[in-house]
Design a protein around this motif. Structure first.
Motif, short mmCIF file in Angstrom:
data_model
loop_
_atom_site.label_atom_id
_atom_site.label_comp_id
_atom_site.label_asym_id
_atom_site.label_seq_id
_atom_site.Cartn_x
_atom_site.Cartn_y
_atom_site.Cartn_z
N LEU A 70 0.87 -1.18 0.00
CA LEU A 70 0.00 0.00 0.00
C LEU A 70 0.90 1.23 0.00
N ASP A 71 1.10 1.82 -1.16
CA ASP A 71 1.98 2.97 -1.33
C ASP A 71 1.12 4.24 -1.39
N LEU A 72 1.24 5.07 -0.36
CA LEU A 72 0.42 6.28 -0.25
C LEU A 72 1.25 7.56 -0.43
N THR A 73 2.44 7.42 -1.00
CA THR A 73 3.33 8.58 -1.16
C THR A 73 2.66 9.68 -1.99
N ASN A 77 1.33 13.61 -0.94
CA ASN A 77 1.88 14.78 -1.63
C ASN A 77 0.86 15.49 -2.51
N ALA A 78 -0.36 15.02 -2.52
CA ALA A 78 -1.38 15.61 -3.38
C ALA A 78 -1.77 17.00 -2.86
N PRO A 79 -2.21 17.89 -3.74
CA PRO A 79 -2.59 19.25 -3.34
C PRO A 79 -3.66 19.23 -2.24
N GLY A 80 -3.44 20.01 -1.21
CA GLY A 80 -4.43 20.19 -0.15
C GLY A 80 -4.44 19.13 0.92
N ALA A 123 -8.14 16.64 3.89
CA ALA A 123 -7.58 17.72 3.06
C ALA A 123 -8.33 19.02 3.33
N GLU A 124 -7.85 20.07 2.69
CA GLU A 124 -8.45 21.39 2.90
C GLU A 124 -9.84 21.50 2.28
N GLN A 128 -10.46 18.01 -2.94
CA GLN A 128 -9.05 17.63 -2.89
C GLN A 128 -8.87 16.25 -2.26
N ALA A 129 -9.63 15.97 -1.23
CA ALA A 129 -9.54 14.66 -0.59
C ALA A 129 -9.98 13.56 -1.55
#
Length: 786
Positions: A70-73, A77-80, A123-124, A128-129
């Protein structure tokens, strides 16, 4: 000529101005105007605090298999994106199973259904989430999923052991009977499709705790699970529910997961966190009504009387136990509906499948058992060549009998109710007219069915049958009410407020019910099992009676009168035994006087349902305090060339005891019938061969609309007081009328049976879509030719 004075005494004048909105009044729902105007505040309408974040979950793309990586890198790093959590980030208990373990917040190394939550992102913004979770890189070792009840039965895959109930010797009775019948029915489940989806809003508290606004039918369970997940004492978590935009059982246990995830984020980040499932996620991630695969063997005599029954029920539970144990039990309890099975054996299986864990739904398994009872009675009628209603009436319970789980049959006046509806709706004349219509029309066929309801009221888990309430009286005469029941549109707040108004004999406008909150009334039971008014109404009544006792005692001392000389009438307290000379004091004035004399004007009330018990080891007892009765007559017309149909008319006579609020009760009955009809006709849950839910939106799942309402739709209340000591001798109204929809399904079978001269009982699994109706028509045509 004698002359009678027309003078009205002060006493009589006040008696002519009764307090408004007491129990039994036809009163509008307390939030009806707000609902219409859009001013009723739901969680997503609340102003968001500064710094609020938005959470969502990342879902599995397979139905069953091991998670290899499970790679969540990229997600982090995604916006917000502010934070990401997996199961390893949960500080306390990781399994939130409501009764039995098996419901991890996130998949624990193994995926159990397509769409299972693997991780969560905050997320903000919500958008974004949602975008971020799609960036996860997951690898699996995929395994073949179990997707059907029959597969689970073949592989002995169960979430809980089977349970059985027995009365007499069913096998011997069936074998000795003049006639034997066998049959089966597959009953599909149902999506809750509440208007307001699952949502929680978690606020960090200054002491390290959480204040959680949650759309839940069971705030105390959410409180407990959030505390366990955060490894906190329960008193550090407060859960509040002002209203839900529908629940129907879907928010009894399955609101907890989203509240727990929002609370973990809120505590980690010390920021408010909202978690709201959009419609498609809600449909994929939450459980539904259970499918049931039911089979029977019956022994009957030539008149159609049941002598013995061997019945097997198998529930489609999904991957975990959730509430399935009790739900299958409830189906077993209600598989007799209103009929004496005499010698009976009933066994229930809890089948494990790699699908979302199914859960409570209005009726809680009862509908899946009761429809099978009606299917059996229709099959008997076709076999012996009698009107189905006559066969039903011949098999009704009689007072003095007992059920297959040992509960005595008492106060069984359902035959009287059925007789009244039969006369009121002109059943016999309409039956004759429909028979003639079917004889004269080759392609259009009509069907008629009159089916009864006998539905047990109480939680079948004994300790849940309790409730508390909190009542304050303020010095202006207004009353504050709080209780453990939740308002999901069913009018519970209105009814319990009416109880309080009734007890003090004051206007309903003087009673204010506040949001259900775990820091006001603790350790509450879920608002479910049709018990909301029964339990919370009695608890509120108890609190009012305690306060009235204090006030009467004060009045006795202050005015030097007997207790019988103190009465609460029409927004006043009346002191004195003589009607003309009695002293009338406004309620507000009196409670101010009591306060000034140091009388406590606040108390809690409590109620526990008496008499109920059930021993699961012996499969016997009295699991229900009483039974609610009802009957529905439905008429349909079927196009035998296409299978399309319409419901022409429905007549309902329903038993609510002494109604607490006839307007709300009739509305509940109307809505329940339409929802029950939808379950059995248009609402179809579909998964593909990979375990992916296909009916995952309003575009692929058809709930009833206004055009599905019968053109002639008549609802009446059967006016008879409950023999048990319920709140003002009323009866529950939430779940029982849902089963009136069964009459529509029976009427469709009746119409199809006419194709073969009523000699064949057509197979018609539910939902009875036009395709299934057409297949049933073709079956009857082929069998009649053979």
């Amino acid at each position: 000529m004698s002359h009678v004075s027309s003078k009205v005494t002060p006493w009589e004048a006040r008696r002519q101005r009764p307090a408004k909105g007491k129990s039994g009044s036809k009163l509008a729902h307390e939030s009806a105007e707000k609902h219409v105007l859009g001013t009723a505040t739901y969680i997503d309408d609340m102003p968001e605090l500064a710094g609020t974040l938005f959470a969502t979950v990342g879902k599995s793309t397979i139905a069953h298999g091991k998670i290899l990586s499970l790679d969540l890198t990229a997600v982090r790093n995604a916006p917000g994106v502010v934070d990401v959590i997996t199961l390893d980030d949960i500080p306390g208990e990781k399994d939130i199973g409501p009764v039995f373990k098996g419901d991890p917040i996130f998949a624990d190394g193994v995926v159990e259904f397509h769409g299972q939550a693997l991780f969560a992102v905050v997320a903000e913004s919500f958008e974004q989430a949602k975008r971020a979770v799609l960036l996860a890189k997951v690898s699996y070792e995929e395994q073949p999923p179990l997707l059907t009840i029959k597969e689970a039965l073949q592989q002995n895959a169960f979430v809980r052991p089977a349970h059985s109930m027995q009365k007499g010797d069913a096998t011997a009775a069936i074998n000795a009977a003049p006639l034997q019948l066998s049959g089966e029915l597959y009953v599909k489940g149902q999506e809750h499709f509440y208007l307001e989806g699952q949502i929680s809003y978690a606020l960090p508290a200054e002491d390290g705790g959480i204040k959680l606004y949650c759309s839940s039918q069971h705030p105390s369970e959410v409180q407990k699970l959030v505390a366990e997940v955060l490894d906190l004492p329960i008193n550090h978590v407060q859960v509040e529910v002002r209203r839900m935009g529908g629940g129907f059982g879907g928010k009894e246990t399955q609101a907890a997961q989203w509240g727990c995830i929002a609370s973990v984020f809120a505590r980690r980040l010390n920021r408010p966190v909202k978690m709201r499932l959009d419609r498609q996620d809600d449909m994929v991630l939450t459980g539904k009504r259970h499918d049931f695969y039911n089979r029977y063997r019956l022994g009957i005599d030539e008149s159609g009387k049941i002598l013995g029954a061997d019945i097997e029920l198998a529930g489609f539970c999904g991957y975990s136990p959730d509430l399935s144990d009790a739900i299958v039990d409830r189906a077993m309890f209600h598989v007799d509906n209103a009929y004496d099975l005499n010698n009976a054996r009933v066994i229930g299986h809890r089948c494990k499948t790699n699908t979302v864990s199914n859960t409570a739904y209005r009726g809680f398994g009862g509908p899946q058992g009761m429809i099978f009872a009606e299917a059996m009675l229709d099959d008997i009628a076709r076999n012996v060549g009698k009107d189905p209603l006559d066969v039903r009436k011949a098999n009704f319970y009689r007072d003095g009998g007992s059920t297959h789980y040992g509960q005595p049959v008492e106060d069984f006046y359902l035959p009287e109710l059925v007789e009244q509806l039969e006369q009121d709706c002109d059943y016999r004349a309409r039956r004759a007219a429909i028979t003639e219509f079917n004889r004269a029309n080759r392609w259009k066929k009509r069907g008629l069915a009159l089916t009864p309801i006998r539905f047990g009221i109480s939680f079948t888990i004994q300790f849940l049958n309790q409730a508390g309430a909190l009542v304050h009286i303020y010095t202006d005469g207004s009353v504050h009410l709080n209780h453990g029941g939740t308002e999901m549109g069913q009018g519970l707040f209105t009814k319990v407020a009416q109880v309080v108004a009734h007890e003090f004999d004051i206007d309903i406008d003087m009673v204010q019910a506040s949001a259900t909150a775990t820091d006001k009334v603790p350790n509450t039971s879920p608002t479910a099992a049709s018990s909301g008014s029964d339990l919370n109404g009695k608890a509120a009544q108890n609190a009012c009676q305690i306060l009235k006792s204090r006030l009467v005692q004060f009045a006795q001392q202050h005015y030097q009168v007997n207790a019988s000389d103190v009465r609460f009438i029409n927004n006043h307290v009346v002191i004195g035994s003589d009607d003309d000379s009695a002293q009338w004091i406004s309620f507000a004035e009196f409670v101010t006087l009591a306060y000034q004399n140091r009388v406590s004007l606040s108390t809690t009330g409590y109620y526990a349902t008496p008499k109920i018990h059930y021993n699961r080891d012996t499969a016997s007892g009295r699991p229900f305090f009483y039974f609610a009765f009802g009957a529905c007559c439905a008429e349909v017309e079927v196009d035998t060339l296409t299978g399309e149909y319409k419901v022409l008319r429905a007549d309902i006579l329903h038993d609510v005891g002494r109604s607490l609020n006839p307007a709300i009760d009739i509305g509940q009955i109307e809505g329940a019938f339409i929802q029950g009809m939808g379950w059995l006709t248009t609402e179809e849950l579909l998964w593909d061969d990979k375990g992916r839910l296909q009916s995952n939106s309003a575009a692929t799942y058809k709930i009833p609309t206004s055009v599905d309402i019968p053109e002639h739709f008549n609802v009446q209340l059967f006016d008879r007081a409950n023999a048990e000591d319920t709140i003002y001798n009323s009866k529950a109204v939430g779940e029982p009328p849902f089963m009136h929809g069964i009459a529509v399904w029976c009427a469709l079978r009746d119409a199809v049976a006419s194709v073969a001269g009523y000699t064949i009982s057509p197979p018609l699994d539910t939902p009875a879509t036009p395709e299934r109706v057409l297949n049933a028509v073709m079956f009857c045509q082929q069998e009649s030719k053979a």
